[in-house]
Structures are given as structure tokens and as C-alpha cells.
Design a protein around this motif. Sequence first.
Motif, PDB file in Angstrom:
ATOM      1  N   LEU A  72       0.821  -1.208   0.000  1.00  0.00           N
ATOM      2  CA  LEU A  72       0.000   0.000   0.000  1.00  0.00           C
ATOM      3  C   LEU A  72       0.855   1.259   0.000  1.00  0.00           C
ATOM      4  N   LYS A  73       1.952   1.240   0.751  1.00  0.00           N
ATOM      5  CA  LYS A  73       2.837   2.405   0.764  1.00  0.00           C
ATOM      6  C   LYS A  73       3.401   2.670  -0.624  1.00  0.00           C
ATOM      7  N   SER A  74       3.862   1.611  -1.282  1.00  0.00           N
ATOM      8  CA  SER A  74       4.467   1.778  -2.609  1.00  0.00           C
ATOM      9  C   SER A  74       3.434   2.222  -3.640  1.00  0.00           C
ATOM     10  N   VAL A  75       2.285   1.512  -3.682  1.00  0.00           N
ATOM     11  CA  VAL A  75       1.254   1.838  -4.670  1.00  0.00           C
ATOM     12  C   VAL A  75       0.622   3.189  -4.358  1.00  0.00           C
ATOM     13  N   GLY A  76       0.438   3.511  -3.075  1.00  0.00           N
ATOM     14  CA  GLY A  76      -0.121   4.804  -2.703  1.00  0.00           C
ATOM     15  C   GLY A  76       0.751   5.957  -3.167  1.00  0.00           C
ATOM     16  N   THR A  77       2.061   5.794  -3.044  1.00  0.00           N
ATOM     17  CA  THR A  77       2.985   6.822  -3.537  1.00  0.00           C
ATOM     18  C   THR A  77       2.874   6.971  -5.045  1.00  0.00           C
ATOM     19  N   LEU A  78       2.770   5.849  -5.761  1.00  0.00           N
ATOM     20  CA  LEU A  78       2.637   5.896  -7.218  1.00  0.00           C
ATOM     21  C   LEU A  78       1.340   6.588  -7.628  1.00  0.00           C
ATOM     22  N   ILE A  79       0.235   6.279  -6.943  1.00  0.00           N
ATOM     23  CA  ILE A  79      -1.050   6.920  -7.256  1.00  0.00           C
ATOM     24  C   ILE A  79      -0.970   8.420  -7.014  1.00  0.00           C
ATOM     25  N   ALA A  80      -0.335   8.816  -5.913  1.00  0.00           N
ATOM     26  CA  ALA A  80      -0.208  10.243  -5.607  1.00  0.00           C
ATOM     27  C   ALA A  80       0.611  10.964  -6.670  1.00  0.00           C
ATOM     28  N   ILE A  81       1.679  10.332  -7.147  1.00  0.00           N
ATOM     29  CA  ILE A  81       2.512  10.960  -8.179  1.00  0.00           C
ATOM     30  C   ILE A  81       1.732  11.120  -9.480  1.00  0.00           C
ATOM     31  N   ILE A  82       1.028  10.064  -9.890  1.00  0.00           N
ATOM     32  CA  ILE A  82       0.249  10.129 -11.132  1.00  0.00           C
ATOM     33  C   ILE A  82      -0.843  11.193 -11.030  1.00  0.00           C
ATOM     34  N   ALA A  83      -1.550  11.232  -9.888  1.00  0.00           N
ATOM     35  CA  ALA A  83      -2.596  12.240  -9.700  1.00  0.00           C
ATOM     36  C   ALA A  83      -2.012  13.642  -9.717  1.00  0.00           C
ATOM     37  N   GLY A  84      -0.858  13.817  -9.097  1.00  0.00           N
ATOM     38  CA  GLY A  84      -0.220  15.133  -9.093  1.00  0.00           C
ATOM     39  C   GLY A  84       0.173  15.588 -10.491  1.00  0.00           C
ATOM     40  N   LEU A  85       0.714  14.669 -11.293  1.00  0.00           N
ATOM     41  CA  LEU A  85       1.078  15.019 -12.665  1.00  0.00           C
ATOM     42  C   LEU A  85      -0.162  15.365 -13.492  1.00  0.00           C
ATOM     43  N   MET A  86      -1.271  14.656 -13.282  1.00  0.00           N
ATOM     44  CA  MET A  86      -2.507  14.960 -14.000  1.00  0.00           C
ATOM     45  C   MET A  86      -3.044  16.344 -13.617  1.00  0.00           C
ATOM     46  N   VAL A  87      -2.936  16.687 -12.342  1.00  0.00           N
ATOM     47  CA  VAL A  87      -3.385  18.017 -11.905  1.00  0.00           C
ATOM     48  C   VAL A  87      -2.516  19.107 -12.517  1.00  0.00           C
ATOM     49  N   LEU A  88      -1.204  18.867 -12.554  1.00  0.00           N
ATOM     50  CA  LEU A  88      -0.313  19.852 -13.177  1.00  0.00           C
ATOM     51  C   LEU A  88      -0.644  20.031 -14.656  1.00  0.00           C
ATOM     52  N   ASP A  89      -0.988  18.937 -15.317  1.00  0.00           N
ATOM     53  CA  ASP A  89      -1.353  19.014 -16.729  1.00  0.00           C
ATOM     54  C   ASP A  89      -2.632  19.839 -16.922  1.00  0.00           C
ATOM     55  N   LEU A  90      -3.579  19.737 -15.983  1.00  0.00           N
ATOM     56  CA  LEU A  90      -4.797  20.545 -16.064  1.00  0.00           C
ATOM     57  C   LEU A  90      -4.501  22.031 -15.958  1.00  0.00           C
ATOM     58  N   PHE A  91      -3.493  22.376 -15.198  1.00  0.00           N
ATOM     59  CA  PHE A  91      -3.129  23.783 -15.034  1.00  0.00           C
ATOM     60  C   PHE A  91      -2.265  24.296 -16.190  1.00  0.00           C
ATOM     61  N   GLY A  92      -2.061  23.443 -17.200  1.00  0.00           N
ATOM     62  CA  GLY A  92      -1.313  23.868 -18.376  1.00  0.00           C
ATOM     63  C   GLY A  92       0.186  23.797 -18.214  1.00  0.00           C
ATOM     64  N   ILE A  93       0.648  23.108 -17.202  1.00  0.00           N
ATOM     65  CA  ILE A  93       2.086  22.983 -16.973  1.00  0.00           C
ATOM     66  C   ILE A  93       2.595  21.796 -17.768  1.00  0.00           C
ATOM     67  N   ASP A  94       3.595  22.033 -18.606  1.00  0.00           N
ATOM     68  CA  ASP A  94       4.166  20.973 -19.429  1.00  0.00           C
ATOM     69  C   ASP A  94       4.989  20.040 -18.544  1.00  0.00           C
ATOM     70  N   ILE A  95       4.539  18.809 -18.392  1.00  0.00           N
ATOM     71  CA  ILE A  95       5.219  17.889 -17.494  1.00  0.00           C
ATOM     72  C   ILE A  95       6.301  17.076 -18.202  1.00  0.00           C
ATOM     73  N   GLY A  96       6.433  17.243 -19.538  1.00  0.00           N
ATOM     74  CA  GLY A  96       7.462  16.500 -20.276  1.00  0.00           C
ATOM     75  C   GLY A  96       8.866  16.801 -19.774  1.00  0.00           C
ATOM     76  N   PRO A  97       9.268  18.100 -19.739  1.00  0.00           N
ATOM     77  CA  PRO A  97      10.607  18.409 -19.216  1.00  0.00           C
ATOM     78  C   PRO A  97      10.789  17.954 -17.772  1.00  0.00           C
ATOM     79  N   ALA A  98       9.705  18.043 -16.965  1.00  0.00           N
ATOM     80  CA  ALA A  98       9.816  17.614 -15.574  1.00  0.00           C
ATOM     81  C   ALA A  98      10.106  16.116 -15.485  1.00  0.00           C
ATOM     82  N   LEU A  99       9.409  15.327 -16.341  1.00  0.00           N
ATOM     83  CA  LEU A  99       9.654  13.888 -16.333  1.00  0.00           C
ATOM     84  C   LEU A  99      11.078  13.564 -16.793  1.00  0.00           C
ATOM     85  N   ALA A 100      11.527  14.288 -17.824  1.00  0.00           N
ATOM     86  CA  ALA A 100      12.893  14.072 -18.302  1.00  0.00           C
ATOM     87  C   ALA A 100      13.909  14.417 -17.225  1.00  0.00           C
TER      88      ALA A 100
END
Length: 305
Positions: A72-100
Motif C-alpha cells: 500500500l505504501k508503494s502503490v499509494g505513492t505511485l497513485i499520488a505521483i500520477i494524480a499530481g502530474l494529471m493536476v499539473l497538466d490541467l493547469f497547463g504545466i508541461d510535465i514533459g521536461p519535468a519527467l525528463a
Amino acid sequence: MPQLSDLPPWVLLALRVGIIVLAGTGIYLALRTALRVGTRHIIDLRLAEKGTRDVPVAELERRVNTIATLVLKSVGTLIAIIAGLMVLDLFGIDIGPALAGLGIAGIAIGFGAQTLVRDWLSGIFIVLENQYNTGDVVRIVGVDGTVEDFSLRRTTLRDLDGTLHTVPNGAIVVASNMTRLWARVNLDISVTYDTDIDRASAIIDRIGEELLADEQWGPRLLEAPSVVRVAGLADSAVMLKILGRVHAAEQWAVTGELRRRILAEFARAGIEIAVRQRLVVSSPDQPRTGQSSEEVASTDDADRG
């Protein structure tokens, strides 16, 4: 009837963020329930295949909780990261450079985090090999204590003094689990040389049988403690070895009760328990104040049980 497209942009944005948060939370809660049920089912099947149905329910609970918490700790962290990236994408923030950037940073950190990787690998093997679980009493790196928390990186122990020890898993070479399936009463009783050994052994064996038949203590035992041999001959003591099997984590309480009963029975039977002998000599001109000026001899390394 108003359409979603008629709502202000900030309301639509808030709705989308809320949906992402709710979806992530729902996935996490569903996964938590599924993990607990699924892990218990898998462990139960594994125990059935090995024919070890006598595993205590408490130990099974500890194993299920430990594995489920780690996943749960591992998967919960992964879910939080994915949700955070999706929220950043909604705000128009390009997450490509961040991922790189995260990828490059991860490679750089990986070269300097070999100890961390070793800790994680050791934690994975501890789980896979079922060396210990949360709630077990273990001895690792010279520390005895109850496992209060366990992650892939470190194990947290609390000893009898209440001190909390944090041990990196990579530092664990030998893990001694004192609460796995069953334990043993291992007690040495020292008696004097003028003691009838057969009589003393018979008294101890009778005490062990009474302990097994006791309504309070009997359920904690698997077999009655008894004298198995003369363990040693010291300067002024004969040591009797007492062994008996008990349920996991009951060895300390049962040993304490066994000592108490042996002490009382020996006193009634007139059997003397050997004690450490000490001879003190004082100079003739020194007042006898009860304080020694020189210790000439200290004998008898016998264990006082």
C-alpha cells in the motif's frame, strides 16, 4: 438546464481536480481492501499446500498486515505521483521536461545511493522469505525488541527499556525471530552438591506437569517443562537443565512462573539453591565496619536460574 460548458473555467478546473482526487482516493481504498483479502487468501493457500495449518492466527495476521502495508505504501505513492502530474497538466504545466529531469536526476541519485538500494533489496528478501513481521520479537544487529514498524528500507524495534531502534535493512546479516510458531523454556537451576539430584529432578518434573494442567498456564504450553540432564558441575553447584515447549512469545512468562514455583517447592522440601560464595579477609588492625579491605576469592560461576 445549464450545461457544464456554461460554467466558469475555474469551476470546471476545480471539478476536474476534484474528480482526479476522488478517483485516486477511491482506487487507493479499493486496492487496500483487495490487498488485505487477496494477501490473506494467498497466504492461506500457501499454508494449506505446505500442510502447516497449525500456524497461529496472530502470526498470520502480522504477516498479512506487514505485506499489505508495504504494498500500500508503494502503490499509494505511485497513485499520488500520477494524480499530481494529471493536476499539473490541467493547469497547463508541461510535465514533459519535468519527467525528463526526474529521469536524469534518478540516474544521478542511483549512482550515489547504492546503500539505499541495498537496504531496499534486503527489505524485499525479508518479506519474500518471511523472516519476521510487524509485532514479532526479534534480535538483529545485537538489538532485541519488538518490530513496531517495517518498510523496505528500515526496521524499527522497541526494546524492553522502551528505547526505539531504527536499523537499515542492509545492515541485517542475521535475523533471529523469537516468536515464530513455538518457543522453548530453557532454564538452568543450580543446587548444592549435597542435594539428592533425583529428588530435585522429580520435584521440577512434577511442577512442570502441574503447570501444564493449570487452567491459566496450560493453554500457553505445548509440553511440560522437565529436567533433561545435568548441565554442568561448578565449584559449589550442580546445574540442572530444564526444557519445555510453549507457544510463541510465551517463553518469558512461563519461565518466570516456573522459577517462582520451583523456588517455593524447594523451600518446602528443604532443597538449597546454590549461591555465589565470597570470602573476605580484613587486616587485624582495621576496625570491623563491615567493609572489606581485600577480596581474596570469588567463586562459583553457576547460573542462579
